[in-house]
Motif scaffolding. Structure first.
Motif, PDB file in Angstrom:
ATOM      1  N   ARG A   1       0.755  -1.241  -0.071  1.00 48.25           N
ATOM      2  CA  ARG A   1       0.178  -0.103  -0.117  1.00 48.25           C
ATOM      3  C   ARG A   1       0.859   1.353  -0.004  1.00 48.25           C
ATOM      4  O   ARG A   1       1.799   1.313   0.903  1.00 48.25           O
ATOM      5  CB  ARG A   1      -0.911  -0.010   1.177  1.00 48.25           C
TER       6      ARG A   1
ATOM      7  N   LEU B   1       0.972   5.569  -0.324  1.00 50.63           N
ATOM      8  CA  LEU B   1       0.347   6.989  -0.359  1.00 50.63           C
ATOM      9  C   LEU B   1       1.217   7.804  -1.156  1.00 50.63           C
ATOM     10  O   LEU B   1       2.187   8.244  -0.823  1.00 50.63           O
ATOM     11  CB  LEU B   1       0.250   7.333   1.154  1.00 50.63           C
TER      12      LEU B   1
ATOM     13  N   SER C   1       1.424   8.335  -8.782  1.00 48.35           N
ATOM     14  CA  SER C   1       0.295   7.141  -8.552  1.00 48.35           C
ATOM     15  C   SER C   1      -0.083   6.491  -9.627  1.00 48.35           C
ATOM     16  O   SER C   1       0.019   4.811  -9.581  1.00 48.35           O
ATOM     17  CB  SER C   1      -1.135   7.986  -8.230  1.00 48.35           C
TER      18      SER C   1
ATOM     19  N   PHE D   1      -3.324   5.123  -2.766  1.00 44.84           N
ATOM     20  CA  PHE D   1      -4.118   6.135  -2.337  1.00 44.84           C
ATOM     21  C   PHE D   1      -3.205   7.319  -2.750  1.00 44.84           C
ATOM     22  O   PHE D   1      -2.120   7.578  -2.401  1.00 44.84           O
ATOM     23  CB  PHE D   1      -4.151   5.902  -0.867  1.00 44.84           C
TER      24      PHE D   1
ATOM     25  N   ARG E   1      -8.470   7.339 -10.918  1.00 41.69           N
ATOM     26  CA  ARG E   1      -8.636   6.721  -9.500  1.00 41.69           C
ATOM     27  C   ARG E   1      -9.168   7.984  -8.726  1.00 41.69           C
ATOM     28  O   ARG E   1      -8.676   9.148  -8.913  1.00 41.69           O
ATOM     29  CB  ARG E   1      -7.355   6.216  -8.842  1.00 41.69           C
TER      30      ARG E   1
ATOM     31  N   SER F   1      -8.142  12.060  -2.917  1.00 48.54           N
ATOM     32  CA  SER F   1      -8.889  12.931  -1.890  1.00 48.54           C
ATOM     33  C   SER F   1      -8.184  14.373  -1.840  1.00 48.54           C
ATOM     34  O   SER F   1      -7.116  14.616  -2.396  1.00 48.54           O
ATOM     35  CB  SER F   1      -8.365  12.479  -0.379  1.00 48.54           C
TER      36      SER F   1
ATOM     37  N   LEU G   1      -7.023   8.177   7.171  1.00 43.64           N
ATOM     38  CA  LEU G   1      -7.506   6.819   6.488  1.00 43.64           C
ATOM     39  C   LEU G   1      -7.375   6.006   7.734  1.00 43.64           C
ATOM     40  O   LEU G   1      -6.244   6.052   8.378  1.00 43.64           O
ATOM     41  CB  LEU G   1      -6.796   6.740   5.333  1.00 43.64           C
TER      42      LEU G   1
END
Length: 195
Positions: free
Chosen positions: A66, A68, A78, A89, A104, A107, A116
Protein backbone atom coordinates in the motif's frame (compact mmCIF):
# COMPACT_ATOMS: atom_id res chain seq x y z
CA UNK A 1 17.61 16.59 -2.77
CA UNK A 2 15.79 13.26 -2.27
CA UNK A 3 15.53 11.74 1.17
CA UNK A 4 14.54 8.18 2.00
CA UNK A 5 13.64 7.37 5.60
CA UNK A 6 12.15 4.46 7.46
CA UNK A 7 10.08 4.52 10.61
CA UNK A 8 11.64 1.44 12.19
CA UNK A 9 13.15 2.60 15.49
CA UNK A 10 15.79 -0.12 15.48
CA UNK A 11 16.94 0.17 11.90
CA UNK A 12 20.51 1.11 11.16
CA UNK A 13 20.95 4.65 9.97
CA UNK A 14 23.33 5.75 7.29
CA UNK A 15 23.07 9.44 8.18
CA UNK A 16 21.51 9.46 11.66
CA UNK A 17 18.03 10.11 12.97
CA UNK A 18 15.64 12.72 11.73
CA UNK A 19 14.18 14.60 14.65
CA UNK A 20 11.44 17.15 14.21
CA UNK A 21 10.38 19.87 16.65
CA UNK A 22 8.01 22.55 15.36
CA UNK A 23 4.27 22.87 16.03
CA UNK A 24 1.79 23.20 13.21
CA UNK A 25 -0.40 26.29 13.12
CA UNK A 26 -2.79 26.96 10.28
CA UNK A 27 -2.71 25.46 6.83
CA UNK A 28 0.53 24.11 5.45
CA UNK A 29 0.41 25.51 1.94
CA UNK A 30 -1.59 27.96 -0.14
CA UNK A 31 -3.05 26.15 -3.13
CA UNK A 32 -4.17 29.07 -5.27
CA UNK A 33 -1.18 28.73 -7.63
CA UNK A 34 -2.02 25.08 -8.39
CA UNK A 35 -5.75 25.75 -8.70
CA UNK A 36 -5.11 28.61 -11.14
CA UNK A 37 -2.46 26.74 -13.12
CA UNK A 38 -3.76 23.17 -12.84
CA UNK A 39 -3.89 22.30 -16.53
CA UNK A 40 -0.45 23.71 -17.37
CA UNK A 41 1.11 22.06 -14.31
CA UNK A 42 -0.57 18.76 -15.20
CA UNK A 43 0.59 18.95 -18.82
CA UNK A 44 4.13 19.95 -17.82
CA UNK A 45 4.70 17.20 -15.28
CA UNK A 46 2.73 14.19 -16.52
CA UNK A 47 5.46 12.89 -18.84
CA UNK A 48 8.55 13.62 -16.72
CA UNK A 49 10.70 10.48 -16.40
CA UNK A 50 10.93 9.57 -12.70
CA UNK A 51 12.31 6.05 -13.19
CA UNK A 52 15.59 6.69 -11.38
CA UNK A 53 13.68 7.75 -8.25
CA UNK A 54 11.21 4.87 -8.47
CA UNK A 55 14.17 2.47 -8.56
CA UNK A 56 15.37 3.81 -5.21
CA UNK A 57 11.97 3.43 -3.53
CA UNK A 58 10.23 0.44 -5.05
CA UNK A 59 12.67 -2.33 -3.98
CA UNK A 60 11.91 -1.61 -0.31
CA UNK A 61 8.15 -2.05 -0.70
CA UNK A 62 6.15 -5.24 -0.18
CA UNK A 63 4.77 -6.88 -3.30
CA UNK A 64 1.38 -5.27 -3.90
CA UNK A 65 2.06 -3.05 -0.91
CA UNK A 66 0.00 0.00 0.00
CA UNK A 67 1.47 3.34 -1.15
CA UNK A 68 0.30 6.85 -0.26
CA UNK A 69 1.13 9.51 -2.85
CA UNK A 70 1.15 12.63 -0.66
CA UNK A 71 0.78 15.74 -2.79
CA UNK A 72 0.17 13.72 -5.94
CA UNK A 73 0.00 16.68 -8.34
CA UNK A 74 -0.59 15.40 -11.87
CA UNK A 75 -0.95 11.82 -10.63
CA UNK A 76 2.03 10.71 -12.72
CA UNK A 77 3.62 8.77 -9.86
CA UNK A 78 0.35 7.30 -8.60
CA UNK A 79 -0.25 5.96 -12.10
CA UNK A 80 3.20 4.35 -12.13
CA UNK A 81 2.68 2.64 -8.77
CA UNK A 82 -0.77 1.41 -9.84
CA UNK A 83 0.74 -0.01 -13.02
CA UNK A 84 3.31 -1.88 -10.89
CA UNK A 85 0.51 -3.55 -8.91
CA UNK A 86 0.62 -1.47 -5.73
CA UNK A 87 -2.49 -0.48 -3.80
CA UNK A 88 -2.33 3.30 -4.22
CA UNK A 89 -4.05 6.08 -2.31
CA UNK A 90 -3.44 9.69 -3.29
CA UNK A 91 -4.23 13.19 -2.16
CA UNK A 92 -3.45 16.72 -3.18
CA UNK A 93 -4.39 20.11 -1.76
CA UNK A 94 -5.50 21.38 -5.18
CA UNK A 95 -9.08 20.49 -6.07
CA UNK A 96 -8.42 21.61 -9.66
CA UNK A 97 -5.47 19.24 -10.06
CA UNK A 98 -7.38 16.39 -8.42
CA UNK A 99 -10.27 16.91 -10.86
CA UNK A 100 -7.91 16.21 -13.78
CA UNK A 101 -7.06 12.70 -12.55
CA UNK A 102 -9.54 10.30 -14.11
CA UNK A 103 -8.10 6.89 -13.22
CA UNK A 104 -8.65 6.86 -9.47
CA UNK A 105 -10.39 8.97 -6.85
CA UNK A 106 -8.05 11.46 -5.22
CA UNK A 107 -8.69 13.00 -1.82
CA UNK A 108 -8.44 16.77 -1.63
CA UNK A 109 -6.78 17.95 1.57
CA UNK A 110 -3.61 19.42 3.08
CA UNK A 111 -0.79 17.21 4.36
CA UNK A 112 -1.74 17.59 8.01
CA UNK A 113 -5.41 16.77 7.40
CA UNK A 114 -5.15 13.47 5.50
CA UNK A 115 -6.58 10.55 7.42
CA UNK A 116 -7.55 7.01 6.62
CA UNK A 117 -8.19 3.94 8.72
CA UNK A 118 -5.19 2.13 7.27
CA UNK A 119 -1.41 2.21 7.29
CA UNK A 120 0.99 2.29 4.38
CA UNK A 121 4.08 0.35 3.33
CA UNK A 122 5.38 3.51 1.73
CA UNK A 123 4.66 7.21 1.51
CA UNK A 124 5.78 8.99 -1.63
CA UNK A 125 6.03 12.79 -1.32
CA UNK A 126 7.92 13.76 -4.45
CA UNK A 127 8.53 17.51 -4.72
CA UNK A 128 5.51 18.23 -2.54
CA UNK A 129 6.71 18.65 1.05
CA UNK A 130 9.11 21.32 -0.21
CA UNK A 131 6.05 23.60 -0.23
CA UNK A 132 5.54 23.27 3.51
CA UNK A 133 7.06 26.18 5.45
CA UNK A 134 10.00 25.04 7.56
CA UNK A 135 8.31 26.01 10.82
CA UNK A 136 5.43 23.64 10.00
CA UNK A 137 7.32 20.76 8.45
CA UNK A 138 7.97 18.76 11.60
CA UNK A 139 4.28 18.42 12.40
CA UNK A 140 3.57 17.34 8.84
CA UNK A 141 6.34 14.72 9.07
CA UNK A 142 4.90 13.57 12.39
CA UNK A 143 1.38 13.26 10.99
CA UNK A 144 2.35 11.49 7.78
CA UNK A 145 4.80 9.12 9.46
CA UNK A 146 2.00 8.04 11.82
CA UNK A 147 0.34 6.54 8.73
CA UNK A 148 3.31 4.24 8.04
CA UNK A 149 3.49 0.58 8.96
CA UNK A 150 6.44 -0.51 11.08
CA UNK A 151 9.38 -0.72 8.67
CA UNK A 152 7.47 1.55 6.30
CA UNK A 153 9.36 3.79 3.92
CA UNK A 154 8.92 7.56 3.51
CA UNK A 155 10.32 9.23 0.39
CA UNK A 156 10.43 13.01 0.10
CA UNK A 157 12.45 15.53 -1.86
CA UNK A 158 13.54 19.11 -1.34
CA UNK A 159 15.49 21.72 -3.22
CA UNK A 160 19.11 21.82 -2.09
CA UNK A 161 20.08 24.76 0.10
CA UNK A 162 19.23 26.32 3.44
CA UNK A 163 16.72 28.98 2.51
CA UNK A 164 12.97 29.34 2.33
CA UNK A 165 11.60 31.47 -0.48
CA UNK A 166 8.21 32.38 -1.86
CA UNK A 167 7.57 32.52 -5.61
CA UNK A 168 4.20 32.85 -7.31
CA UNK A 169 2.42 32.31 -3.99
CA UNK A 170 4.30 29.06 -3.34
CA UNK A 171 6.72 28.46 -0.49
CA UNK A 172 9.88 26.50 -1.31
CA UNK A 173 11.77 25.09 1.67
CA UNK A 174 15.32 24.01 0.88
CA UNK A 175 17.56 21.75 2.95
CA UNK A 176 21.10 20.44 3.04
CA UNK A 177 22.05 17.11 4.56
CA UNK A 178 23.07 18.92 7.73
CA UNK A 179 19.81 20.85 7.79
CA UNK A 180 17.77 17.66 7.64
CA UNK A 181 19.89 16.04 10.32
CA UNK A 182 19.40 19.07 12.57
CA UNK A 183 15.62 18.88 12.44
CA UNK A 184 15.09 17.41 15.89
CA UNK A 185 11.96 15.70 17.18
CA UNK A 186 10.37 12.72 18.82
CA UNK A 187 9.81 10.65 15.69
CA UNK A 188 11.34 7.23 15.22
CA UNK A 189 12.33 7.93 11.64
CA UNK A 190 15.82 7.04 10.51
CA UNK A 191 17.49 8.40 7.44
CA UNK A 192 18.17 5.54 5.12
CA UNK A 193 19.64 7.48 2.23
CA UNK A 194 20.13 11.06 1.04
CA UNK A 195 21.25 11.80 -2.49
Amino acid sequence: MPLLVTNHPDSESVFGKIRLKHKLSGSTMPVSYYNQNAQSFYDGTLSVDMSSLFLCFEPYLSVRGRVLDAGCGSGRDSRYFLDQGFDVFAFDASAELASLLIYRPVSVCQFDKYSLETTFDGIWACASLLHVPKDKLSQVFCHLSSLLKRDGLFYCSFKYGADEVERDGRVFSSFTETGLEKISARLSLRIREIW
